[in-house]
Design a protein around this motif. Sequence first.
Motif, PDB file in Angstrom:
ATOM      1  N   ARG A 154       0.836  -1.202   0.000  1.00  0.00           N
ATOM      2  CA  ARG A 154       0.000   0.000   0.000  1.00  0.00           C
ATOM      3  C   ARG A 154       0.869   1.250   0.000  1.00  0.00           C
ATOM      4  NH1 ARG A 154      -5.255  -0.903   0.199  1.00  0.00           N
ATOM      5  NH2 ARG A 154      -5.952  -2.975   0.858  1.00  0.00           N
ATOM      6  N   SER A 155       0.531   2.153  -0.887  1.00  0.00           N
ATOM      7  CA  SER A 155       1.362   3.337  -1.111  1.00  0.00           C
ATOM      8  C   SER A 155       0.482   4.545  -1.387  1.00  0.00           C
ATOM      9  CB  SER A 155       2.292   3.084  -2.306  1.00  0.00           C
ATOM     10  OG  SER A 155       2.998   4.243  -2.657  1.00  0.00           O
ATOM     11  N   SER A 156       0.910   5.702  -0.894  1.00  0.00           N
ATOM     12  CA  SER A 156       0.136   6.920  -1.156  1.00  0.00           C
ATOM     13  C   SER A 156       0.227   7.325  -2.619  1.00  0.00           C
ATOM     14  CB  SER A 156       0.616   8.058  -0.259  1.00  0.00           C
ATOM     15  OG  SER A 156       1.980   8.354  -0.500  1.00  0.00           O
ATOM     16  N   GLN A 157       1.242   6.829  -3.318  1.00  0.00           N
ATOM     17  CA  GLN A 157       1.366   7.042  -4.756  1.00  0.00           C
ATOM     18  C   GLN A 157       1.918   5.756  -5.374  1.00  0.00           C
ATOM     19  OE1 GLN A 157       0.091   9.283  -6.432  1.00  0.00           O
ATOM     20  NE2 GLN A 157       0.124  11.252  -5.371  1.00  0.00           N
ATOM     21  N   LEU A 158       1.100   5.035  -6.097  1.00  0.00           N
ATOM     22  CA  LEU A 158       1.548   3.782  -6.700  1.00  0.00           C
ATOM     23  C   LEU A 158       2.467   4.002  -7.896  1.00  0.00           C
ATOM     24  CD1 LEU A 158      -1.745   1.709  -6.479  1.00  0.00           C
ATOM     25  CD2 LEU A 158       0.404   1.237  -5.281  1.00  0.00           C
ATOM     26  N   LEU A 159       2.331   5.149  -8.552  1.00  0.00           N
ATOM     27  CA  LEU A 159       3.172   5.464  -9.704  1.00  0.00           C
ATOM     28  C   LEU A 159       4.222   6.494  -9.320  1.00  0.00           C
ATOM     29  CD1 LEU A 159       0.581   5.837 -12.629  1.00  0.00           C
ATOM     30  CD2 LEU A 159       1.775   3.776 -11.855  1.00  0.00           C
ATOM     31  N   PHE A 160       5.457   6.252  -9.707  1.00  0.00           N
ATOM     32  CA  PHE A 160       6.521   7.215  -9.441  1.00  0.00           C
ATOM     33  C   PHE A 160       6.202   8.552 -10.112  1.00  0.00           C
ATOM     34  CE2 PHE A 160      11.005   8.712 -10.360  1.00  0.00           C
ATOM     35  CZ  PHE A 160      11.272   9.086  -9.061  1.00  0.00           C
ATOM     36  N   LYS A 161       5.626   8.494 -11.297  1.00  0.00           N
ATOM     37  CA  LYS A 161       5.263   9.737 -12.004  1.00  0.00           C
ATOM     38  C   LYS A 161       4.291  10.566 -11.166  1.00  0.00           C
ATOM     39  CE  LYS A 161       5.842   7.839 -16.659  1.00  0.00           C
ATOM     40  NZ  LYS A 161       5.162   7.435 -17.920  1.00  0.00           N
ATOM     41  N   ASP A 162       3.338   9.899 -10.544  1.00  0.00           N
ATOM     42  CA  ASP A 162       2.365  10.625  -9.721  1.00  0.00           C
ATOM     43  C   ASP A 162       3.018  11.218  -8.479  1.00  0.00           C
ATOM     44  OD1 ASP A 162       0.383  10.059 -11.508  1.00  0.00           O
ATOM     45  OD2 ASP A 162      -0.535   8.446 -10.323  1.00  0.00           O
ATOM     46  N   ALA A 163       3.992  10.503  -7.907  1.00  0.00           N
ATOM     47  CA  ALA A 163       4.718  11.040  -6.751  1.00  0.00           C
ATOM     48  C   ALA A 163       5.462  12.313  -7.144  1.00  0.00           C
ATOM     49  CB  ALA A 163       5.697   9.996  -6.214  1.00  0.00           C
ATOM     50  N   LEU A 164       6.091  12.297  -8.313  1.00  0.00           N
ATOM     51  CA  LEU A 164       6.810  13.485  -8.786  1.00  0.00           C
ATOM     52  C   LEU A 164       5.850  14.643  -9.032  1.00  0.00           C
ATOM     53  CD1 LEU A 164       9.344  11.870 -11.308  1.00  0.00           C
ATOM     54  CD2 LEU A 164       9.749  12.542  -8.928  1.00  0.00           C
ATOM     55  N   ASN A 165       4.693  14.340  -9.610  1.00  0.00           N
ATOM     56  CA  ASN A 165       3.699  15.386  -9.846  1.00  0.00           C
ATOM     57  C   ASN A 165       3.236  16.013  -8.530  1.00  0.00           C
ATOM     58  OD1 ASN A 165       3.734  15.056 -12.623  1.00  0.00           O
ATOM     59  ND2 ASN A 165       2.044  13.596 -12.637  1.00  0.00           N
ATOM     60  N   GLU A 166       3.090  15.185  -7.504  1.00  0.00           N
ATOM     61  CA  GLU A 166       2.678  15.699  -6.197  1.00  0.00           C
ATOM     62  C   GLU A 166       3.747  16.629  -5.620  1.00  0.00           C
ATOM     63  OE1 GLU A 166       1.205  14.151  -1.774  1.00  0.00           O
ATOM     64  OE2 GLU A 166       1.659  12.685  -3.345  1.00  0.00           O
ATOM     65  N   LEU A 167       5.005  16.232  -5.758  1.00  0.00           N
ATOM     66  CA  LEU A 167       6.104  17.082  -5.287  1.00  0.00           C
ATOM     67  C   LEU A 167       6.115  18.414  -6.028  1.00  0.00           C
ATOM     68  CD1 LEU A 167       9.049  14.499  -5.031  1.00  0.00           C
ATOM     69  CD2 LEU A 167       7.474  15.240  -3.235  1.00  0.00           C
ATOM     70  N   MET A 168       5.909  18.353  -7.322  1.00  0.00           N
ATOM     71  CA  MET A 168       5.924  19.573  -8.137  1.00  0.00           C
ATOM     72  C   MET A 168       4.773  20.501  -7.771  1.00  0.00           C
ATOM     73  SD  MET A 168       8.426  20.096 -10.216  1.00  0.00           S
ATOM     74  CE  MET A 168       7.743  21.137 -11.496  1.00  0.00           C
ATOM     75  N   ASP A 169       3.607  19.935  -7.544  1.00  0.00           N
ATOM     76  CA  ASP A 169       2.453  20.756  -7.182  1.00  0.00           C
ATOM     77  C   ASP A 169       2.720  21.529  -5.896  1.00  0.00           C
ATOM     78  OD1 ASP A 169       1.054  19.930  -9.394  1.00  0.00           O
ATOM     79  OD2 ASP A 169      -0.123  18.410  -8.342  1.00  0.00           O
ATOM     80  N   TRP A 170       3.284  20.842  -4.912  1.00  0.00           N
ATOM     81  CA  TRP A 170       3.594  21.521  -3.649  1.00  0.00           C
ATOM     82  C   TRP A 170       4.681  22.566  -3.849  1.00  0.00           C
ATOM     83  CZ3 TRP A 170       8.307  21.687  -1.132  1.00  0.00           C
ATOM     84  CH2 TRP A 170       8.288  22.325   0.123  1.00  0.00           C
ATOM     85  N   SER A 171       5.697  22.237  -4.612  1.00  0.00           N
ATOM     86  CA  SER A 171       6.831  23.154  -4.807  1.00  0.00           C
ATOM     87  C   SER A 171       6.397  24.439  -5.513  1.00  0.00           C
ATOM     88  CB  SER A 171       7.930  22.456  -5.610  1.00  0.00           C
ATOM     89  OG  SER A 171       9.072  23.277  -5.732  1.00  0.00           O
TER      90      SER A 171
END
Length: 375
Positions: A154-171
Motif C-alpha cells: 500500500r502506497s500513497s502514490q503507486l506510480l513514481f510519475k504521480d509522486a513526482l507530480n505531487e512534489l511539483m504541485d507543492w513546490s
Amino acid sequence: MHFKLSTFNFQPSTYNFSTMKNALVFIILFSLTLSTIAQRKVNEPIRMNHVQVIGSHNSYKIAIEPAILDYLFQRDSSAKSLQYEHISLTEQLKLGLRNLEIDVYHDPEGGYYLNPRGLDIVRNAGKTPLPYDEESKLKLPGLKVFHVQDIDFRSSQLLFKDALNELMDWSKKNPTHTPVVITLNTKDAKIPLLRNPLPFDAEALLSLDGEIRSGMGMDKLITPDLVRGNHDNLQQAILKVGWPLLNDVKGRFLFVLDEGDSRSDVYLEKFPGLKNAAMFINKKKGHPEAAFLIVNDPIKNFEFIKELVSSGYMVRTRADSDTREARTEDYTKFEKAKASGAQVITTDYYMPSKLFPSTYKISFEKSTYERIIKR
C-alpha cells in the motif's frame, strides 16, 4: 601564570619610543585584521550543506492491514519492523520535512504487480480488504512505488510519475522552499513465496532518470552538473569550492540513487562522470563522483560522519530503524545524528506512532524539521 616586572628590565630612559609606537600600530592593525576575518566568517553566505533537515524513511508507505500483519507475525516476529506508516508526501512537506525516500520497481509494460497476494491473505482471514488501486494505476507502464511486493504494497502514490507530480504541485505553491533531498531505492530483491520483481537493470535506471527529468524539469533539479561546475569531478568541486549557495537552489530537489557500487556503476556507465545525469550516487569518500554519502548508523560511524561533513560532503543518516527506537523511546541514535552534523536525518516518527503505544517523536527545537548547522 605570574610575571615579575623586573624580568623585563624596563628602563624608560633608554627605551626607544619610536619602536614602541610602531609596535602599537602593528598591534592595532593586527587586531583589526582579526576582526575583519571574524566578520567575514559571520557574514559568509550559507551553502546548502550548512542546513540540517529531518526527513522520512519509505515516505510513501501506508500501514499494512492488521490481517496481513497477524499472518506475518505467526511466521516471523521480526515483522513488527514493518509496523509504521506515513501521511501523504504533501502533508509531510507542509509539516516541514525536507527529505523523502521512495522505493521504485521496474514495470515497463505495466500490470506486473497487479493483485498482490496480501489481498488474498486478508480474504482468507475472513476479512474484506480495504480498497486498492481503484483507478487501475498498476496497469499503466512505468515505475511503481511500494515497499515489499505482495505484502507491504500500500502506497500513497503507486506510480513514481504521480509522486513526482505531487512534489511539483507543492513546490510551485512554495517556490522558495529549502531544497528537498529525495533518496531512491531501486527494488528487485527476491523473497521466498512472493513474486520475483523485474530486474532493476540498465534499462530500468535509464527509465528512472528519464521519469525524474520529465516529471520535474531540469530547472527544478540540483544536478551533478550544477554542483560540479568547471571542475573535473564532483568530489573536487565540493571539497575545493563547496555546495551551491542556499539562496541559489531554493525551490529545487536533489535526487540520490541510494544503492551500492554494482548498481551505481551501471548508472555511471550510462552517464560517465555523471555528466547530464539527474541523480547523484552513493560513492565512498575518495571516489571522483563522491559528494553525497549514505551512512546509516550515526553511533558506530559518529566520528566518520563528522569528518565527512567537515570536509564538505553531504551525508544522510538515520535516527531510528525497524521501529526499535520508537518502541523503547530511545533517542540515543538521534542525538548522535544531530551532533554528527549529517545534513539529512531520516525517521519513521516525525509524529508519534498510532500503531502501538509510544510518545517517541523526532524533531528539532520547537517541533521544527530544519536548522542551520554552519560550522
